[in-house]
Design an enzyme around this catalytic site. Structure first.
Site, PDB file in Angstrom:
ATOM      1  N   ILE A   7     -20.487  12.839   7.795  1.00 44.32           N
ATOM      2  CA  ILE A   7     -20.407  14.013   6.920  1.00 44.32           C
ATOM      3  C   ILE A   7     -19.219  13.842   5.997  1.00 44.32           C
ATOM      4  CG2 ILE A   7     -20.221  16.515   6.823  1.00 44.32           C
ATOM      5  CD1 ILE A   7     -21.261  16.558   9.734  1.00 44.32           C
ATOM      6  N   ASN A  11     -21.490  13.926   0.179  1.00 45.52           N
ATOM      7  CA  ASN A  11     -22.788  13.574   0.756  1.00 45.52           C
ATOM      8  C   ASN A  11     -22.697  13.412   2.262  1.00 45.52           C
ATOM      9  OD1 ASN A  11     -24.607  13.096  -1.661  1.00 45.52           O
ATOM     10  ND2 ASN A  11     -22.912  11.727  -2.154  1.00 45.52           N
ATOM     11  N   ASP A 109     -13.725   9.079   9.197  1.00 46.07           N
ATOM     12  CA  ASP A 109     -14.373   8.051   8.386  1.00 46.07           C
ATOM     13  C   ASP A 109     -13.461   6.842   8.194  1.00 46.07           C
ATOM     14  OD1 ASP A 109     -12.650   9.605   6.848  1.00 46.07           O
ATOM     15  OD2 ASP A 109     -13.858   9.459   5.033  1.00 46.07           O
TER      16      ASP A 109
END
Length: 256
Positions: A7, A11, A109
């Site tokens: 997430i 996007n 991330d």
């Protein structure tokens, strides 16, 4: 099949991974106001679009840098599959030695990309991710995550320029014909694209100088394939680092 979900601010990346092979990859827009039911339906629709039977999804892993959206997606996945996803966060085994003031503050991330890059390349590494923000992170020997920098993303910069300067239009971010533009659009495209490339070259030179050793540069993210070729430094382009990293983390932590 493992359903891997990242997430991001702009996007949500969905990927189906079967025994290490990426079967499909899709993107849906990140929306802070969508409910868990809406996200569950969108994910179901994506699976159907790529001809993936929901019954083949054996487990799921999620990383997120957008807390308000995470809960909706997490709940949507549980409703859709009946399984509680693995979450990239504190307590998960990564194999990284994170040398930061607050290790828990490092975006999931960033961790996922570092884990994937270390599987493919020898450190020391500079990992460039060009999305909503452009980030550069340094990973040294012994899988030591040293830190990095966060820079406004190329699209964010372009949108800010157009919105704040009334006579400058929105432009398409593709390769400029030349550095010295001959009209407004050419000048903007050159400044944004070659400017981003020059910024990366300069930042990487300074990081390398501070570290005192040469870096292997790995670039990923939606805009990287347009900017990396404009850089003077050699860069290894990797499209699927996020999904590869999620699969590796799942294998390290999968439930028996």
């Amino acid at each position: 099949m493992l359903l891997a979900i990242d997430i991001g601010n702009s996007n949500i990346v969905l990927g189906g991974i079967d025994e290490g092979a990426i079967v499909f990859e899709a993107r849906i827009a990140t929306d802070h106001i969508k409910t868990s039911d809406q996200y569950g339906m969108e994910i179901r629709n994506m699976l159907e679009f790529f001809h993936v039977d929901l019954d083949t999804v054996e487990d799921c892993i999620i990383s997120s840098v957008v807390p308000p959206v995470f809960n909706a997606v997490h709940t949507g996945i549980i409703k859709l599959t009946g399984r509680k996803p693995m979450v990239v966060g504190p307590g998960i085994k990564t194999g990284l030695n994170i040398h930061m003031d607050d290790p828990a503050s490092v975006g999931s991330d960033r961790i996922v990309i570092a884990v994937a890059a270390l599987q493919e390349y020898e450190p020391p590494l500079a990992l460039v991710d060009m999305g909503t923000a452009t980030t550069i992170e340094i990973v040294d020997h012994d899988n030591t995550y040293l830190g990095g920098c966060i820079i406004p993303g190329v699209r964010v910069s372009a949108e800010a320029l157009s919105s704040r300067a009334s006579q400058l239009p929105g432009i398409q971010l593709d390769k400029p014909k030349r550095v010295i533009g001959k009209n407004t659009v050419e000048c903007m495209r050159s400044g944004i694209m070659y400017g981003a490339a020059a910024m990366l070259d300069g930042m990487l030179d300074r990081m390398e100088e501070e570290l005192g050793k040469p870096l292997t540069v790995v670039a990923t993210g939606g805009i990287a394939r347009y900017v990396a070729p404009l850089c003077k430094r050699e860069m290894k382009l990797e499209r699927d680092l996020l999904l590869k990293g999620l699969y590796i983390l799942y294998q390290k932590n999968k439930r028996k």
